[in-house]
Scaffold this motif. Structure first.
Motif, PDB file in Angstrom:
ATOM      1  N   UNK A 184      -1.690  -1.049  -9.977  1.00 52.32           N
ATOM      2  CA  UNK A 184      -0.518  -0.636 -10.911  1.00 52.32           C
ATOM      3  C   UNK A 184       0.560  -0.324 -10.462  1.00 52.32           C
ATOM      4  N   UNK A 185       0.478   0.345  -9.299  1.00 50.51           N
ATOM      5  CA  UNK A 185       1.969   0.811  -8.595  1.00 50.51           C
ATOM      6  C   UNK A 185       2.412   0.213  -7.411  1.00 50.51           C
ATOM      7  N   UNK A 186       1.730  -0.950  -6.906  1.00 52.98           N
ATOM      8  CA  UNK A 186       2.355  -1.717  -5.614  1.00 52.98           C
ATOM      9  C   UNK A 186       3.487  -2.444  -6.161  1.00 52.98           C
ATOM     10  N   UNK A 187       4.607  -2.054  -5.678  1.00 54.98           N
ATOM     11  CA  UNK A 187       5.870  -2.657  -5.698  1.00 54.98           C
ATOM     12  C   UNK A 187       6.717  -1.811  -6.611  1.00 54.98           C
ATOM     13  N   UNK A 188       5.956  -1.096  -7.477  1.00 57.25           N
ATOM     14  CA  UNK A 188       6.894  -0.229  -8.576  1.00 57.25           C
ATOM     15  C   UNK A 188       7.255   1.062  -7.998  1.00 57.25           C
ATOM     16  N   UNK A 189       6.335   1.810  -7.173  1.00 51.60           N
ATOM     17  CA  UNK A 189       6.811   2.910  -6.270  1.00 51.60           C
ATOM     18  C   UNK A 189       6.518   2.774  -4.870  1.00 51.60           C
ATOM     19  N   UNK A 190       7.435   1.945  -4.199  1.00 52.01           N
ATOM     20  CA  UNK A 190       7.068   1.477  -2.815  1.00 52.01           C
ATOM     21  C   UNK A 190       7.045   2.422  -1.989  1.00 52.01           C
TER      22      UNK A 190
END
Length: 387
Positions: A184-190
Motif C-alpha cells: 500500500x505504501x510503495x510510491x506514496x511515501x517513497x
C-alpha cells in the motif's frame, strides 16, 4: 443496478492507465520475445527491457539493480521472503519472529504456517487505538534468537503509516532482518523505503499497473546477501528465487505505471489530501468514529465507523453512489469483524462496522462527498443533518 458514480476502493486495486495498457499490449503483440531467449533479437530486446525496468525500480528504493526480483505481486513476495528465510533460521537456531497483529493475511498466514509446522515462535504485537506499532514495542521484544521483524509500511485498512524507516535504522547493526510489506505504501511515501530495509514486497496493481506483477527487493548488507532459500524450483530465473518465464509485458506495465505515478506524485498527494479534507468536512453531518491515527496516515485512505449503522447494510444502500469496502478485498467476503480494528482494541461495535474509503483523485468521477454524507446522515437514528 445504476452506474457507480465514484470508485473509492483503490486500496483493493487501481485502474490501469491507458498509457500503461498500451505499453503492455506492445510487449504482448510486437516485442513479444522471451527474455530468456539468447539466440535472436526478439529475446535480446526483451532482456534489455527487463533490465531497464529492474534498474529503474531498484532506484526508486535506493537499491541495486540485481537486488530486485520480479514476482506476481506482494503476496508471492511476502511468501518468498518469510518462507525463504526460514531455513536460515533453522540452521542458526534463530526461530523467533516479531510482527504485528494488523498485518495483511499474506504475512500472517505464512508466519502461522512456520509456527504450526516448523516450530517458529511468532510475536504478534498489537498497536493500540492509534493503529501504529511503536518502534520501542518492537525493540523490547528483540532477542538473541530473533531472526526477523516483519512490519507493513502502510496498513491496508486504516492507511496508518508504520515506522519502518526508523526501525530499519535501529536494526541496522543487529543480526535481525527486516521485511516490509509495502503493497500500500510503495510510491506514496517513497522516502521511507530508501531506508536500509532488507526485504521489501511490492504490488503493481495498487499503483496503476496490471494485476499479477510485483517485486521483492532483497537488499544486501555490505557484501552479504539476505540468505533466502527458494520455495519454488524450475528454470533458475530471478536468482533461482522465482523460477518461470518472465512476464515481460507485465514487467513493462509496472515500469510505466511507476514512472507515471512518480512523475505526478506531488500533485497526487496534494489532490488526495484535499479530497480527504473535503470528505471529513462533509462527514461532519454524521456521527462517525475515525479509525486510526490521522496524523500518521497516507492521504488517500480513510476508515470510519458510523454510529448506529451496519457496515454491510450501508454498502448495499450506497452502491449506487460509491464503490467502497469494509476492509481487505482478500477477506471482505467473510463478513467477520476486521482483524485490524479488533487488534487496535476498538469496541466490537466499531470494529465490526468499519468502512474503508480509498481514492485516487483522478479515478473518483463526478463525486460529491456532501451528497454521500447526506445519505448516511438520513440513515442514522437521531442525527440532525445540520450538525
Amino acid at each position: 443496478m445504476g452506474a457507480v458514480v465514484a470508485y473509492l476502493d483503490v486500496a483493493a486495486t487501481t485502474r490501469v492507465d491507458p498509457q500503461v495498457a498500451d505499453v503492455v499490449l506492445h510487449w504482448m503483440t510486437e516485442d513479444f520475445g522471451n527474455a530468456g531467449s539468447r539466440t535472436h533479437e526478439f529475446g535480446a530486446r526483451a532482456k534489455k527491457a527487463v533490465h531497464e525496468a529492474r534498474s529503474f525500480l531498484a532506484g526508486t528504493v535506493g537499491a541495486k539493480t540485481e537486488e530486485v526480483i520480479f514476482t506476481s505481486g506482494a503476496t508471492e513476495s511476502n511468501n518468498i521472503a518469510l518462507l525463504g528465510l526460514a531455513p536460515h533460521g533453522e540452521q542458526t537456531g534463530r526461530k523467533h519472529v516479531i510482527t504485528s497483529a494488523i498485518e495483511h493475511k499474506a504475512v500472517i498466514e505464512p508466519l502461522q504456517h512456520l509456527k504450526e509446522t516448523r516450530g517458529f515462535e511468532v510475536d504478534f504485537l498489537e498497536p493500540g487505538p492509534s493503529g501504529r506499532v511503536s518502534t520501542e514495542a518492537v525493540l523490547e521484544r528483540l532477542r538473541p534468537d530473533t531472526l526477523l521483524v516483519s512490519l507493513m509500511h502502510v496498513n491496508n485498512e486504516t492507511g496508518v503509516i508504520q515506522p519502518v524507516a526508523e526501525l530499519a535504522e535501529e536494526l541496522r547493526g543487529t543480526a535481525t532482518y527486516l521485511h516490509v510489506d509495502a503493497a500500500q505504501g510503495y510510491g506514496k511515501v517513497p522516502q521511507d523505503l530508501a531506508a536500509p530495509i532488507d526485504l521489501i514486497s511490492i504490488s503493481g496493481h495498487k499503483i496503476g499497473a496490471p494485476k499479477g506483477i510485483g517485486a521483492l527487493v532483497t537488499r544486501r548488507r555490505g557484501w552479504d546477501k539476505v540468505p533466502l532459500s527458494p520455495i519454488m524450483f524450475g528454470g533458475g530465473q530471478e536468482r533461482k528465487l522465482r523460477p518461470g518465464t518472465l512476464p515481460v509485458a507485465l514487467i513493462m506495465g509496472l515500469y510505466e505505471a511507476v514512472k507515471l505515478f512518480l512523475e505526478n506524485r506531488e500533485r497526487w498527494e496534494r489532490d488526495a489530501r484535499e479530497m480527504r479534507e473535503q470528505m471529513l468536512a462533509a462527514l461532519g453531518k454524521t456521527r462517525f468514529h475515525l479509525n486510526g491515527d490521522a496524523s500518521n496516515s497516507v492521504p488517500h485512505i480513510l476508515n470510519v465507523t458510523f454510529d448506529g449503522l451496519n457496515a454491510e447494510a450501508l454498502i448495499v444502500r450506497l452502491k449506487e453512489q460509491v464503490a467502497i469496502a469494509t476492509g481487505s478485498a482478500c477477506t471482505s467476503a467473510s463478513y467477520t469483524p476486521s482483524h485490524v480494528l479488533m487488534a487496535m482494541g476498538l469496541p466490537a461495535e466499531i470494529a465490526s462496522n468499519g468502512l474503508r474509503f480509498s481514492w485516487f483523485p483522478d479515478q473518483v468521477g463526478d463525486f460529491d462527498p456532501h451528497g454521500l454524507a447526506e445519505t448516511i446522515a438520513h440513515m442514522q437514528p437521531d442525527v440532525a443533518t445540520d450538525r
